[in-house]
Design an enzyme around this catalytic site. Sequence first.
Site, PDB file in Angstrom:
ATOM      1  N   GLY A 274       0.958  -1.034  -0.021  1.00  0.00           N
ATOM      2  CA  GLY A 274       0.034   0.153   0.119  1.00  0.00           C
ATOM      3  C   GLY A 274       0.772   1.238   0.069  1.00  0.00           C
ATOM      4  O   GLY A 274       1.738   1.366  -0.764  1.00  0.00           O
ATOM      5  N   SER A 275       0.181   2.217   0.687  1.00  0.00           N
ATOM      6  CA  SER A 275       0.992   3.532   0.584  1.00  0.00           C
ATOM      7  C   SER A 275       2.407   3.550   1.118  1.00  0.00           C
ATOM      8  O   SER A 275       3.075   4.514   0.703  1.00  0.00           O
ATOM      9  CB  SER A 275       0.053   4.614   1.520  1.00  0.00           C
ATOM     10  OG  SER A 275      -1.231   4.322   1.209  1.00  0.00           O
ATOM     11  N   VAL A 276       2.966   2.576   1.723  1.00  0.00           N
ATOM     12  CA  VAL A 276       4.316   2.721   2.066  1.00  0.00           C
ATOM     13  C   VAL A 276       5.202   2.803   0.786  1.00  0.00           C
ATOM     14  O   VAL A 276       6.180   3.614   0.678  1.00  0.00           O
ATOM     15  CB  VAL A 276       4.678   1.259   2.593  1.00  0.00           C
ATOM     16  CG1 VAL A 276       6.325   1.370   2.815  1.00  0.00           C
ATOM     17  CG2 VAL A 276       4.229   1.300   4.169  1.00  0.00           C
ATOM     18  N   LYS A 278       4.583   4.445  -1.784  1.00  0.00           N
ATOM     19  CA  LYS A 278       4.358   5.904  -2.212  1.00  0.00           C
ATOM     20  C   LYS A 278       5.950   6.392  -1.986  1.00  0.00           C
ATOM     21  O   LYS A 278       6.393   7.276  -3.119  1.00  0.00           O
ATOM     22  CB  LYS A 278       3.447   6.667  -1.494  1.00  0.00           C
ATOM     23  CG  LYS A 278       1.937   6.421  -2.014  1.00  0.00           C
ATOM     24  CD  LYS A 278       1.107   7.323  -1.142  1.00  0.00           C
ATOM     25  CE  LYS A 278      -0.391   6.610  -1.780  1.00  0.00           C
ATOM     26  NZ  LYS A 278      -1.330   6.990  -0.675  1.00  0.00           N
TER      27      LYS A 278
END
Lengths: 577, 125
Positions: A274-276, A278
């Site tokens: 997920g956003s990690v 990003k």
Amino acid sequence: MTAGRAGIGALFTRQRLTILAFAAVFLVIAGKAAWLTLGVDPERRTAVVRKAHIPRPDIVDRNGILLAADMPFASVFAEPYRMIDVDEAVEKLTSVVPSLNAAKLRRLFSDKRRKFVWVLRKIGPDLEKRILDLGIPGIRVMKEKRRIYPMGRLAAHVVGFSNIDSKGLSGIERFLDGAGAIFTASLINPSGKDARPAQLALDVRVQHALRAELQRAMRKYKALGAGGLVMNVHTGEILAMVSLPDFNPNDPVKTGALKKDRLNRMTAGVYELGSVIKAVTFAMALDAGTARLDKSYDARFPLRIGRMKINDYHAQRRWLTVPEIFIHSSNIGTARMALEVGLERHKAFLRKVGLFDKLRTELPEAARPLLPRRWTKVSSATAAFGHGFAVQPLQGATVIAALINGGKLIPPTFLKRDKDAAEVLSRRIISEDTSRKMRYLFRLNAIEGTARRAAAPGWRVGGKTGTAEKVINGRYSKDHRLTSFIGAFPMDDPKYLVMVMLDDPRPTAETRGFATSGWNAVPTAGRVVARIAPILGVKPKLDSEEAKKELARWRKINPDWNVPMAVAAKGAVSGAQ
Amino acid sequence: MRFLNVLNGVLLIGLIVFAVVLYAREQQTRLAEREIRRLEADIAREEENIRILQVERAMLMNPERIERLVRRHLVMAPVGPERIRGLNAILADLPARAYKPDAQEGVSDPLAALIARVQAGEAKR
């Protein structure tokens, strides 16, 4: 004088007799000499049977604390058919070991057809000596070795376990027999009798702190599983790695080591982080020069690509600057940044940082990443915020370590390694300057972004959160999540990376109904940092305004801290373990 | 003939002497070998003992076990950052906490009073 004339009588003349006598004596001496020099020892019936045993190196942590060791033990057995006096044998044995059942032994020993009877199993050397000293005919001792894991469950997934024949079946134990056979051979002394221990990068104190906090988090947020690791960002050494639920390597089968949910989540499973992820997109865009910290992106409306619509979880519905995209974890903004870099460059960057390949470490349990079948505009945009492709969590941590350590990707290792060796293996993926910007973004996110609740005061934590929806029966589930946090401290000069991952944490009253990373994985990581930073010799800085705010936040989130454990254990403080 | 007899006699005596010496040597060797075996067995046993003690020590050092014991028996707390201070910070604090004899009325030595207080506390427990 001929033989024919003299006859038998002549043989017995004095002279001949003397010669013969001498000849006989010399013969005896020659025979004796030959026996002394060439003769083999007559077969000696020893009372001890030794099993042939290839030395297996001990496994120790970075400070030399035993994690796995061969422990000798002896077992006493009887051969009744060789026994001369059964009563005497039983009497002597029970005089040394009163707990033995005399009647049973007498019955067993009296049966002369029996070839083999166990008397005592797994005894120590002192008792063994006392039994051998009894000198009972027909009582013998068998020497065996067994692999013991003194730390039990503590580092089960890293150390692994071996079977009864001393063959490694998982973890480092398997590495020692398989891929690391040359390493193992280098540890064995030329005499072949023993071996130097295999020294891991692990630190049992850090390992324990991580495991204890993950256990607490699993209980507190009712998660199905948890995982975490601590890594030295400059050497790639893994100081701790935990995957829960785990097993006890001393009895792997009974404690479920082979069950599916016991696999090492950090390496043997792949997850959408997920956003990690990003952070990887940001580093790419900043390094490529298409994005700058003061640049803004339109996040007013969901981003449409074909039939796909990209939404924000914490929607701001306005133009966001790059740091704002980071701290609000905007999917729209991140996707726009990735598309601006371009499909091919995005793909090439992910390949360069190793996210497209299977990460190999010493652990044999390593999973291949799950990637989109075709690399399209949609897959690039979703991959930008960590959707649609799954990697080993350790892989994610390795890349993040490179983003903050000055830009060098260092292959992670479970064995002790020094900085020079790491330098040789390292590969630059982004510039020093981009890395500095990433550190700023990570720290900012912990001060005012989604990682606020890490709050380890004075230790300057920075990091990125991720909440991925779990895939259940082939579709993304809104209610089941995988939350993660990857951070490092102290952010002004990062030394250690901390990763925490929770599998399906539930919302609780304390998290005000939220179950996203910031409410469970982040505070857990904060606690891990507060526990391990003093052990690792990182000094807190409390003089800044930020730190004071963090301290206040910390006290609110962790009311059990600084309360004596014995008091906390009695439940005097709510929220305490 | 007489020469041969003498030679034979000398040889015989020499032979007996050598036989005795050889036998004595052999006996010595045998004793030494037995001693070596005994010592080797002792060493092996001691090595095994050391091994067992090492494993036991590692088990006792298991941080999980220590934390469990601490929780049950000791009044200790995790160390917060406000308790970790550099030497300079401590030195800067020193004048304020300087040792002042007879600072308190009726108590001539604060250190002794502290020890007495701790002892009293233990007696109560």
